[in-house]
Enzyme design. Structure first.
Site, short mmCIF file in Angstrom:
data_model
loop_
_atom_site.label_atom_id
_atom_site.label_comp_id
_atom_site.label_asym_id
_atom_site.label_seq_id
_atom_site.Cartn_x
_atom_site.Cartn_y
_atom_site.Cartn_z
CG ASN A 741 -1.60 1.37 1.33
OD1 ASN A 741 -1.44 2.32 0.43
ND2 ASN A 741 -2.08 1.60 2.56
NE ARG A 746 -2.54 9.89 -7.25
CZ ARG A 746 -3.60 10.20 -7.31
NH1 ARG A 746 -4.13 9.31 -8.18
NH2 ARG A 746 -4.46 10.16 -5.72
CG ASP A 763 -11.07 6.27 -4.79
OD1 ASP A 763 -11.01 7.36 -4.34
OD2 ASP A 763 -10.65 5.20 -4.58
CG ASP A 764 -12.91 9.76 -4.55
OD1 ASP A 764 -12.67 11.05 -4.91
OD2 ASP A 764 -13.09 10.95 -2.62
CG ASP A 852 -0.82 15.52 -4.62
OD1 ASP A 852 -0.04 15.22 -4.32
OD2 ASP A 852 -2.28 15.31 -4.75
#
Ligand SMILES: *[C@@H]1O[C@H](CO)[C@@H](O)[C@H](O)[C@H]1NC(C)=O
Ligand SMILES: *[C@@H]1O[C@H](CO)[C@@H](O)[C@H](O)[C@H]1NC(C)=O
Ligand SMILES: *[C@@H]1O[C@H](CO)[C@@H](O)[C@H](O)[C@H]1NC(C)=O
Ligand SMILES: *[C@@H]1O[C@H](CO)[C@@H](O)[C@H](O)[C@H]1NC(C)=O
Ligand SMILES: *[C@@H]1O[C@H](CO)[C@@H](O)[C@H](O)[C@H]1NC(C)=O
Length: 938
Positions: A741, A746, A763-764, A852
C-alpha cells in the site's frame, strides 16, 4: 442501416402514443357536457312527473289537504333523494374529471420523457454514425497502406569469438579511429550492444608489483552487473572491457606519488595479448583506467610504455599527441560512492549570488626531485617552463583583484596550509589541491564561480586533477571557470555540452575575467549551475553513473539504440480461473451531447524513434530532458509534423476537423484534430478499500469516447471481494495488484498502460465526459505538462521568511495541478520511479501524502514550465479530494513540509507560477443560435 430503422421506429412509437392521447382528450371534451346534460334533464323530468304526472290540476285543492301531509313528505323525501343522487353523480363526474386530468398530465410527462429519450437516442445514433465513419477511415487507411508495418529484424548478434589478426605496429595505433580500428561487424544495429567484462581477478593485466585497486575491482563488477548491456557470453559481445587502473603498487601508500620510481610500467603488454578475446590486435577492447590519482608525468601516462594495439583507451589524463579524438574517451575520475542517492552531496542552488564571486585554493606542485621545501615562496623560479611568466602574471593579477576596491569578494590561496591532506595528487608539475575534501567543499559552497587552471603543460588536454576539480565544483554548485580552457577537453565532451555548465577562458583573458563574470545575469548563472548539477548527477556522481556513461557514449557513437526502460509487470488481482462478474450499466443521463466516436481500443504507437532520436535530439537527450541510458516508448517532447505535410502524403492516422475544412460543434465532435495523429487515453485509478465508490466511478465512464482502457491499481492487501459486480463500460477494465500500500503506486509505469495520455484520477473523482475530453484535447497541445482540474500553489511563508507553504485557497495564480484529476504523459511515470531520488518516494510513504506534489516538482523541473489548468472549478466535483480535508490540519502540515523537503532535494524550487486557464474556444462566445459551440456546456 440498423440505426436508421431504430430511429424510424422511435418516431413511429411517439406518433402512435400522441394520436392516442389526442383521441382521449377529444373524448373527454365532448362527452363530459353530454353526460352532464343527460343527467340534468333526467332530474328535471322526474320532478315534473311528481308535480304533474298522477294528479290533474282541478283536484289540486281537494287533494291538497288530503295529500298535504303524507304526500308532501314523500315528495320532499323524493326530492332529497334525487338531490343526493345528483350530488353523488356530480362527485363521480368530478372524480372522473380529476382522473382524466391526471392521465393527461402523465401522458404529457410521457411525451417529455420520450422526447428526451429520442434526443438521447439521436445522440447515440450520431455517435454510432461517427464511430462507423471513423472505423471506415481507419479501414481505408489500413487498405491504402500497402506496405506492412516495419518489423524489427531479428536481434542480430555475432556468434563467434574475434578471430586472430596480426597485431598492428605500435606507431600505427596512434592513427586509430572508429573506421579503421573498430570492428563494426560485431555490433549490429539490433544487437542491443552486448558488453563483456574480463573479470579483473581472473585476467590480471598488470606487471609484477602492480595491482588494480581492490575497491574499484569489486565496485566495478557490482555496478556493471546493474547495466543491462552486460553479457556473460564473449561470443556475442560487441565490446570487451578490461580494467587496468587505478594502478597501485603492491606496497604503495595511497598518498604517495610513485610514478617516477618504477622500473616496470604498470601495464603488461604481453598479458594484454594473452587476453582470450584480444584477437591479436585488441579490436573492440576498451582499456579502463578509472584512476583517482594520476601517474602522468611529462613523459607519459599508464599506457605510454605499452602496446595497446587497436584498443580504445578510457581515462582522465591525455596528452594531446596521444589522444585520438572520437576514439579514446576522456572520463571524470570515480570520486563518488558506488551508487544510490547523491543529492545530499550537493549544495542548494539558491541564492544565485554566493558570498564569494570567485575562489581558488591550490598550490603549484613540483616533481619530487624538483621539490625544494626551503623555497616555497619563490617556487616559480625553478620551473624551466616558459609559461612561468604567464603564471606569475596571472597570480599577480588575481592578487591585485582581491585587493582592489570592488565590493566583490574573492578567495585566492596559492599556498597550501602545511596540514593539508591531499587525496588527489598529480605526478606532474601542476596545481595540487589544498586542504581536505570538507574544507574545500565549504569554500566551494560559498563560491559563485571557482577558478580552475588548465594543466600547466600545454600538451596535456586533460588531467585527473582538472577533472577532479570540475567534479568538486559542480557538486557544490560553483560554476567552473577554466583558465586556459581552450587547451583542455572535459569528460565525455563528444556528448556533453560543457559550455552550458562551465566557462572556458584563454589565459590571455585573465584581465577581462572579472568583467566577464560580473556581466552574467542571475538567470544565466542559475541555468549554468543547474546544468552543472544535471551533468554531475547524471554522468559523474557515482561509480555507477560513470560506468553507465562510458557504455552509453560508446553505444551512442555507433547509433545503436539503448535498451528499453523497464516497465512494471502488471499482475491482475484476480487469478486466472476467476472471472469477475460484469454487469451492464445504464447509460449516463448526463451525456446530452455526442462528444466523439466510440472506437475499439488502439494503443499509441511505441518505439518509433529507435534510430532517429539520438540523431535529431541527441543534444537534448544528453543535456536536457533525455535519458541517454534507456529507450522509452514515446516522449512528451516528440516533434509534431508540419500542418501541410499531413495533407500531402504523411496524413496517416490524422483526423483533421471537417477533413481539413475545420468547423464547430458537429465537425469538432467528429474528429480529434490537432497537430498529432489520433490517439486515446487510459484512465489510471489508485484505490484503497472503497469498493462501491470505485465501481460507481468506473460506471460513469461508460460510453466515454477515446477511452482506451481503465487501469485500477488495487492498493489494499485484501483482494476485491469475488461478489463485486464490475460495470461493463465497453472498454477493458484491468485491476492490478500493488506490491504494497503506497501512494507512489499511483505512478507505476505499468506495461498495461499503452497510451501516451494517462488520466490520473482519484477513485471518487467525478468528472463529466465533456470535461474529460476537453482536458484530453488540451493535453494534446501540452504533452509535456500536467493538464488537469484542481489547481494549488506554493506560498512564501511571511512568518518565517525562509520556507514555503502549500496553499489551496482561491487564488489567481497557481503552480500545481493535483493528479487526483489530471492528464500526464506516460513518460513521467518512468521518471517518477527512475529519475526521482528515492528520498522523495520515501517521504511520500512516510506521510502517505504528497505524491502529487512530487509529480508537479518533477514535471516542472524537466520542462521549466507550469502546469495547465482546464475549465472552471464549479464543474469539478471531487468529494474526497484534499480540499475537503482542509479541516484536517496534519494533512496540510505534511504538505508544507513536503514542499520544503522536495525543494531541498531538488536544490531549488522548480515550480513555476501560471495565471492562465484553458477554456474551449467558443466558450462564452455569442454565436447565432443556429450555430454550434465546441461543447454545449464548457
Ligand atoms: C613505424 O615503425 C616501423 C618499424 O618499427 C617503421 O618501419 C615505420 O616507418 C614506422 N612508421 C611510421 C609512420 O612512423
Ligand atoms: C633548494 O633551494 C635552495 C635555495 O634556492 C638551494 O640552495 C638548494 O640547493 C635547493 N635544493 C635542491 C634539492 O634543489
Ligand atoms: C481464484 O479466486 C477465486 C475468488 O477469489 C477463488 O474462489 C478461487 O478459489 C481462486 N482459484 C484459484 C485456483 O486460486
Ligand atoms: C525499437 O525498440 C523497441 C525496444 O527495444 C523494440 O521493441 C522495437 O521493435 C524497435 N523498433 C524498431 C523499428 O526497431
Ligand atoms: C485561506 O483563506 C482564509 C480566508 O481568506 C484564511 O483565513 C486562511 O488563512 C487562508 N489559508 C491559507 C493557507 O492561506
Amino acid at each position: 442501416m440498423n440505426q436508421e430503422t431504430s430511429r424510424d421506429y422511435c418516431s413511429w412509437l411517439i406518433h402512435v402514443k400522441l394520436s392516442r392521447i389526442v383521441a382521449m382528450v377529444l373524448a373527454i371534451l365532448i362527452f363530459t357536457p353530454l353526460i352532464t346534460h343527460f343527467y340534468l334533464s333526467k332530474v328535471e323530468r322526474s320532478s315534473y312527473l311528481i308535480e304533474h304526472g298522477a294528479h290533474s290540476h282541478q283536484d289540486l285543492n281537494e287533494d291538497f289537504y288530503m295529500f298535504k301531509e303524507s304526500d308532501l313528505k314523500v315528495g320532499v323525501e323524493e326530492l332529497l333523494r334525487i338531490r343526493g343522487s345528483v350530488l353523488s353523480e356530480l362527485r363521480d363526474i368530478e372524480k372522473k374529471r380529476q382522473q382524466y386530468k391526471q392521465e393527461i398530465q402523465s401522458y404529457a410527462k410521457n411525451i417529455e420523457e420520450l422526447k428526451l429519450e429520442l434526443s438521447h437516442q439521436q445522440t447515440s445514433l450520431n455517435r454510432l454514425k461517427i464511430s462507423v465513419e471513423q472505423a471506415q477511415v481507419a479501414q481505408h487507411e489500413a487498405l491504402q497502406q500497402n506496405t506492412p508495418d516495419l518489423a524489427l529484424p531479428k536481434k542480430l548478434t555475432v556468434d563467434t569469438l574475434p578471430s586472430i589478426l596480426p597485431p598492428i605496429p605500435r606507431n600505427a595505433s596512434i592513427h586509430c579511429r572508429m573506421y579503421n580500428c573498430f570492428d563494426h561487424s560485431r555490433c549490429s544495429l539490433t544487437s542491443g550492444f552486448p558488453v563483456y567484462l574480463y573479470d579483473p581477478d581472473q585476467f590480471p593485466v598488470m606487471n609484477d608489483g602492480w595491482d588494480v585497486d581492490g575497491f574499484l575491482k569489486t565496485t566495478l563488477k557490482q555496478t556493471l552487473g546493474y547495466n543491462p548491456h552486460l553479457t556473460n557470453n564473449p561470443k556475442e559481445a560487441c565490446i570487451y572491457l578490461v580494467l587496468v587502473g587505478e594502478a597501485l603498487k603492491d606496497t604503495d601508500d595511497v598518498s604517495e606519488n610513485v610514478g617516477n620510481h618504477l622500473n616496470l610500467p604498470p601495464l603488461d603488454s604481453e598479458a594484454l595479448k594473452r587476453l582470450p578475446f584480444w584477437g591479436g590486435d585488441g579490436r573492440n577492447h576498451i582499456l579502463l583506467n578509472l584512476a583517482r590519482r594520476d601517474l602522468t608525468t611529462t613523459s607519459g601516462d599508464i599506457f605510454s610504455k605499452t602496446d595497446t594495439g587497436r584498443a580504445i583507451l578510457v581515462q582522465s589524463t591525455f596528452r594531446s599527441d596521444f589522444f585520438r579524438p572520437g576514439f579514446d574517451l576522456i572520463i571524470s575520475p570515480v570520486l563518488g560512492p558506488p551508487g544510490g542517492d547523491v543529492w545530499q552531496e550537493c549544495a542548494p542552488m539558491v541564492p544565485v549570488r554566493r558570498k564569494y564571486l570567485l575562489t581558488f585554493q591550490g598550490e603549484m606542485k613540483m616533481l619530487k626531485s624538483e621539490r625544494n621545501a626551503s623555497s616555497r615562496t619563490d617556487h616559480f623560479d625553478d620551473i624551466e617552463d616558459s609559461d612561468a611568466d604567464v603564471d606569475k602574471f596571472v597570480i599577480d593579477h588575481l592578487g591585485s583583484l582581491s585587493e582592489s576596491e570592488t565590493s566583490d569578494k574573492f578567495i585566492f590561496e596559492f599556498v597550501c596550509n602545511p596540514a593539508s591532506d591531499n587525496n588527489i595528487n598529480s605526478g606532474s608539475q601542476d596545481w595540487a589541491l589544498c586542504g581536505t575534501d570538507t574544507s574545500r567543499r565549504s569554500v566551494l559552497k560559498m563560491s559563485t564561480f571557482v577558478l580552475i587552471f588548465a594543466p600547466r603543460h600545454v600538451e596535456l588536454v586533460s588531467t585527473t586533477l582538472l577533472q577532479a576539480r570540475v567534479y568538486e565544483a559542480l557538486r557544490s554548485g560553483a560554476i567552473p571557470v577554466i583558465l586556459g580552457g581552450d587547451q583542455t577537453r572535459l569528460a565525455y565532451d563528444e556528448v556533453i555540452q560543457w559550455r552550458r555548465a562551465a566557462i572556458f577562458v584563454p589565459r590571455a583573458r585573465i584581465t577581462e575575467l572579472h568583467f566577464l563574470l560580473r556581466a552574467l545575469p542571475d538567470e544565466d548563472v542559475l541555468l549554468m549551475r543547474r546544468q552543472g548539477r544535471l551533468v554531475w548527477e547524471r554522468y559523474l556522481a557515482s561509480v555507477q553513473s560513470t560506468l553507465d556513461t562510458i557504455v552509453a557514449v560508446l553505444r551512442d557513437r555507433l547509433n545503436i539504440p539503448a535498451l528499453p526502460a523497464d516497465n512494471f509487470k502488471a499482475m491482475s488481482v484476480f487469478n486466472e480461473t476467476f472471472q469477475p462478474i460484469q454487469v451492464p450499466v445504464a447509460s449516463d443521463a448526463e451525456q446530452e451531447e455526442s462528444l466523439g466516436p466510440l472506437e475499439p481500443p488502439f494503443d499509441s504507437p511505441a518505439y518509433r524513434r529507435n534510430y532517429s532520436l539520438s540523431l535529431v535530439h541527441g543534444h537534448a537527450v544528453w543535456n536536457e530532458w533525455g535519458d541517454p541510458f534507456r529507450l522509452y516508448p514515446h516522449l512528451p517532447f516528440d516533434a509534431a509534423l508540419s500542418a501541410d505535410a499531413k495533407f500531402l502524403g504523411s496524413g496517416r492516422g490524422f483526423r483533421p476537423i471537417g477533413q481539413g475544412q475545420g468547423g464547430a460543434g458537429k465537425e469538432f465532435s467528429e474528429a480529434l484534430g490537432g497537430n498529432y495523429a489520433r490517439e486515446q487515453f487510459t484512465v489510471l485509478v489508485l484505490t484503497y478499500e472503497r469498493e462501491q465508490v470505485l465501481l460507481d466511478s468506473i460506471a460513469r465512464l461508460r460510453g466515454l469516447p477515446y477511452l482506451n482502457s481503465v487501469v485500477v491499481v488495487w492498493n489494499s492487501p485484501r483482494p476485491p471481494s469475488p461478489e463485486l459486480r464490475w460495470p461493463d463500460i465497453g472498454a477493458p477494465v484491468r485491476v492490478v495488484k500493488a506490491a504494497r500500500n503506497s501512494l507512489n503506486n499511483r505512478f507505476l509505469p505499468l506495461d498495461c498502460l499503452r497510451t501516451e495520455a494517462i488520466l490520473s484520477v482519484d477513485d471518487d473523482a467525478h468528472l463529466r465526459h465533456d470535461e474529460i475530453l476537453f482536458g484530453f484535447r488540451v493535453w494534446r497541445e501540452h504533452r509535456d505538462k500536467i493538464v488537469g482540474f484542481p489547481g494549488r500553489y506554493h506560498a512564501w511563508d511571511l512568518n518565517t521568511k525562509n520556507s514555503w507553504l502549500y496553499n489551496s485557497n482561491y487564488s489567481c495564480e497557481l503552480s500545481m495541478v493535483l493528479t487526483g484529476a489530471a492528464f500526464v504523459h506516460r513518460h513521467y511515470l518512468h521518471l517518477y520511479w527512475k529519475w526521482l531520488p528515492q528520498a522523495i518516494r520515501d517521504k511520500v510513504d512516510e506521510y502517505m501524502n504528497c505524491e502529487d506534489i512530487a509529480m508537479n516538482f518533477l514535471v516542472s523541473h524537466f520542462t521549466r514550465k507550469p502546469p495547465v489548468k482546464v475549465t472552471s472549478r464549479w464543474t469539478f466535483r471531487c468529494p474526497g479530494c484534499p480540499q475537503s480535508l482542509s479541516e484536517d490540519d496534519t494533512h496540510f502540515q505534511e504538505r508544507h513540509k513536503c514542499i520544503n523537503f522536495f525543494t531541498q532535494v531538488f536544490g531549488y524550487l522548480p515550480l513555476l507560477n501560471t495565471q492562465y486557464r484553458a477554456d474551449s474556444i467558443l466558450f462564452k462566445t455569442r454565436i447565432p443560435h443556429d450555430k454550434q459551440k465546441c461543447f454545449k456546456f464548457i
